[in-house]
Motif scaffolding. Structure first.
Motif: not given
Length: 916
Positions: A632-645, A683-694, A716-719
């Motif tokens: 069955s497909p792996a739940p994506p949530y954990g992998a998404l968060l680890v990848s983002a951080w 995007a916030n981690g990378l300092g790309r704030y416009e991308e984070a807003l989008a 994230e939106y506020i930052e």
């Protein structure tokens, strides 16, 4: 039959050489009946001197008997059972009916087979041959396929033969077996014919059989002298299997009547046991001499087993008989089958022999279904119940059994068949209670098949229907409806679960004392409809019950996922940690492997917020291995968060594309929400704030925050708005964040709120809020958010021209992010430090970076004190594969023993939580 099979034989030789060389190999042979698959298995067996060979063949009448194939496979390997870990021994014993107890998880059975095969190959290579997979019971096929996928370095070869590629074998290497080349086919026909055949006729036989060896050997025997002499009118081959079957049926017609009756008994008795054949023959008044004509015609062999020349012979014998003769034969076999040792096989024969509805047989089928279900044979239980429905004379009882059969069939993974059985239940007018049960099951099937907007609505309808007759089940169904709505994600014009929660407010009152699900339902409904301030007290009461010692295994496995989501919504990391750990433990101890992916995903989220990305990444690897194992497909949530951080852009983009595709297929909109949050975080981690807003534009809208990941998207939106120099865009987001942080009142919630307010403030107020955020978050275990508070304060100080003060905060942030492996934020902190004039030293790479994710996970599990068998069970590999990985790991880490690893011979990034 191996004439012209040079390519296939070469590939099989390579497989054998790999196994002899210490590798594990798997292969699926597939092709039409008679094409030569069995002959290729014989070739493998003959070419494997010195190897241990075990073989199992599927038979049609055993397809519904759970683990019937494993019974025959495990018999010669039983000497290795004692070496398996206790949970695997228990699961296999229960599956094979050797002991009673908890219904075994089918993947734990598969893991036991994996261990059994690996153990058998310890002294000499093992070859496992599985013929006629299409007639093997599904539970056995799944267990063998599971093992074949997880074998790596155990000197085991597993070769399956089937008519066509099977879903349960998907992902294993395949080899299509096709007809013989033209000249080889002509030579085979000539070698089998006593006379000569006209060249035109010979060419036509070869062309129309497409080189099928069995057809080339058998069909010329049907040809007339005119055909052999060069006449015309050779019959069109058409459906080859049917024509071969007709050919065998004609040969059967030439046999004496007692011989045909004896062959029918043999065809109907799948085990091939001569003692049962002769018992039945004696009941029918058939003497031993009746076997001789069939043996002389080379249709069957009778020695220690009864073997037909080809499965098509068995099929021809069975279907050539009249329905009454078949039923009579099954009745006799039921009489001679031991009811104590083989109750399922006896009642199956009785059911096949029934001429009309028979309550006694139907009731015994129902009892057999219960026994099959207790062994984990859900497919067998479903088959028994479905046949019981057909044989039930009373329409009310038939309705009850049809509903029970639909439930088990759904659990067995056949939702379409379950829906058909529900239609049978609905054929008779339903009372209100059963109507509610039917609607509930139909809704649960819909949730399994498609997690979009339809399932929550159907569950809501079922809850309303059940409320007058079954208030307790109705309340649980309201909770299921809200849970389904959270999976579906927010609709375009409202909040996720809003409609369902509003309806749940009118649910029947809970019993006294209320169950955990009752407390969770009331709190969740209030949280969604009236906000966190209204729902927090009820949710806090529910959390105390879910944390307490009285929580049952059933309640835990069923409700800890939404309970964990509520702990996160209350910004209570400690409770969330306890619930996630309990969920994982219950899923492991219960043997319910299918419950593990979501449980592990929640554990990953807790570890991520705790700043333990190494542990989280190891669990992502486990979820991937587990999901691959269960298909069955792996739940994506954990992998998404680890990848983002971690700051991995390409990986994050690929994960989001996969999530989008799966969300489109299943309607699981929550995956898109988490994906957007993870994209904004990256995007916030990378300092790309416009991308984070989008990435999270809806966070800027003025509407209540959904349950789940929405509050973190607000953060994230506020930052991002502050980083873009547009703090006014974050006003609505801050109002919504206040509604879900201040009522929670935890240090985590208030710390994040203070940090977000600081971003939109100036002067002394901003500094006070930054310091407040650091103070509050410093009291928590939310290490990543604390590091971000230091980073944001340091950035503010630098902009204020206070470089010395800024360096102090930025150093703390950089060091924290670097230790935790939050690379994007670490680079952002490094850039800020450099802007203050400080030279940031690059850290030397650690040996940990050389380890694969699986090797890193094994190191962590060794340090936790797990043995190789326990690690193998956790990662769905054999203990010998664990040992192989450890040997490679020792070399990479420059150590020589497991004790060195346990004493600290591993990089700091691999230390388990609490050891730093």
């Amino acid at each position: 039959m191996l004439r012209g099979r040079r390519g296939e034989c070469a590939e099989l030789d390579a497989l054998l050489n790999g196994v002899r060389g210490g590798e594990s190999r798997a292969l699926v042979l597939h092709g039409e009946p008679g094409i030569g698959k069995t002959a290729l298995l014989e070739y493998l067996s003959e070419r494997a001197p010195g190897m241990r060979t075990v073989r199992v063949t599927g038979v049609p009448s055993e397809t519904e008997l759970a683990f019937a194939g494993l019974h025959r496979l495990c018999a010669p390997l039983s000497d290795g059972l004692a070496a398996l870990p206790a949970p695997q021994q228990e699961a296999l014993h229960a599956a094979l009916g050797l002991s009673s107890g908890r219904a075994p998880d089918r993947f734990l059975v598969g893991l036991a087979i994996l261990g059994l095969l690996a153990e058998a190959a310890h002294k000499r290579p093992l070859l496992c041959l599985v013929d006629d997979v299409h007639w093997l019971d599904r539970a056995s096929v799944q267990a063998l396929a599971f093992a074949a996928r997880r074998l790596h370095t155990e000197s085991v070869g597993v070769v399956f033969a089937a008519r066509q590629p099977e879903d349960d074998l998907a992902g294993l290497p395949e080899m299509a077996v096709t007809g013989l080349p033209h000249e080889d086919a002509r030579e085979l026909v000539r070698s089998s014919m006593p006379g000569t055949m006209d060249e035109q006729v010979l060419d036509r036989f070869v062309a129309e059989t497409r080189g099928n060896p069995l057809a080339l050997l058998e069909l010329p025997k049907e040809a007339t002298l005119k055909h052999l002499a060069g006449g015309y009118g050779v019959p069109d081959i058409g459906a080859l299997a049917s024509l071969l079957q007709v050919s065998y049926q004609r040969r059967l017609e030439e046999l004496p009547e007692p011989t045909r009756r004896l062959l029918l008994v043999a065809a109907a008795e799948p085990g091939g046991r001569p003692v049962l054949l002769w018992r039945a023959a004696d009941r029918l008044g058939i003497g031993l001499e009746a076997a001789s004509p069939a043996v002389e015609a080379r249709l069957v062999e009778i020695d220690d087993r009864v073997r037909f020349r080809h499965p098509l012979v068995r099929s021809a014998v069975y279907w050539a008989a009249s329905p009454e003769d078949r039923r009579a034969t099954h009745r006799v076999l039921a009489e001679v089958t031991d009811p104590e040792h083989e109750p399922e096989r006896r009642v199956w024969h009785a059911a096949q022999g029934a001429e009309a509805p028979d309550e006694e047989v139907a009731a015994e089928l129902e009892r057999s279904a219960g026994r099959a279900q207790a062994r984990g044979g859900l497919a067998a239980a479903a088959a028994f119940l479905a046949r019981a429905v057909e044989l039930t004379p009373d329409h009310v009882r038939r309705q009850q059994r049809a509903l029970a059969a639909a439930r088990v069939t759904h659990q067995a993974g056949s939702p379409e068949t379950a829906l058909r059985l529900l239609s049978v239940a609905e054929a008779v007018p339903l009372d209100q209670a059963r109507r509610g049960q039917v609607e509930l099951l139909r809704a649960q099937i819909a949730f399994t098949m498609d997690r979009g907007r339809e399932a929550p609505r159907m569950l809501l309808d079922a809850a309303r229907r059940l409320a007058p007759q079954d208030p307790a089940t109705a309340r649980e169904t309201y909770l299921e409806a809200i849970n389904a709505a959270l999976f579906a994600g927010p609709p375009p014009d409202g909040a996720a679960g809003e409609v369902e929660a509003a309806a749940a407010r009118s649910a029947p009152p809970p019993p006294e004392p209320p169950r955990p699900a009752d407390l969770l339902l009331d709190g969740l409904a209030l949280r969604i409809t009236e906000g966190l301030a209204a729902g927090a007290p009820a949710l806090a009461a529910a959390m105390r019950i879910f944390r307490g010692p009285g929580l049952s295994e059933e309640d835990g496995l069923r409700w800890l996922w939404p309970a964990g989501i509520m702990a996160a919504a209350l910004w209570d990391l400690e409770t969330w940690d306890v619930l996630a750990a309990r969920h994982v433990r219950l899923a492991r101890e219960s043997g319910q492997t299918t419950a593990l992916p979501l449980a592990l995903t929640q554990r990953i989220a807790v570890d991520v917020f705790a700043g333990d990305l190494a542990a989280a990444e190891g669990l992502v690897e486990e979820v991937t291995a587990l999901s691959e194992a269960i298909g069955s497909p792996a739940p994506p949530y954990g992998a998404l968060l680890v990848s983002a951080w971690r700051g991995r852009e390409a990986e994050g983009a690929a994960l989001r594309r996969a999530v989008a595709a799966e969300a489109a297929r299943r309607g699981e909109g929550n995956g898109l929400t988490v994906g957007a949050w993870a994209e904004a975080l990256l995007a916030n981690g990378l300092g790309r704030y416009e991308e984070a807003l989008a990435a999270v534009p809806e966070a800027g809208e003025d509407r209540p925050a959904d349950v789940g990941s929405a509050p973190w998207a607000l953060v994230e939106y506020i930052e991002a708005a502050a980083g873009s120099g547009e703090p006014e865009r974050a006003a609505a987001a801050l109002r919504r964040l206040t509604e879900v942080t201040v009522p929670a009142g935890t240090d985590w919630a208030l710390g994040v709120h203070a940090r977000s307010r600081a971003l939109l403030s100036t002067g002394t107020a901003a500094e006070d809020q930054h310091r407040e955020a650091i103070d509050l978050l410093g009291r928590t275990g939310v290490r990543g958010e604390l590091a971000r508070a230091h980073l944001l304060y340091g950035e503010w100080l630098r902009r204020e021209g206070r470089k010395g003060d800024a360096r102090e905060q930025l150093r703390i942030a950089h060091e924290s992010f670097t230790v935790m492996g939050m690379d994007a934020f670490a680079k952002r902190a490094a850039r800020e430090l450099q802007a203050t004039g400080e030279n940031v030293r690059k850290r030397a790479g650690e040996a940990a970076s050389e380890l694969t994710p699986q090797e890193a996970q094994i190191v962590r599990l060794v340090r936790e004190g797990l043995t190789n068998p326990e690690i193998g069970a956790r990662l769905f590999i054999s203990p010998r594969t664990v040992e192989w990985h450890l040997r490679k790991t020792f070399g990479k880490l420059g150590i020589t023993s497991r004790k060195q690893l346990q004493r600290g011979g591993a990089p700091a990034s691999l230390l388990v939580d609490g050891e730093r």
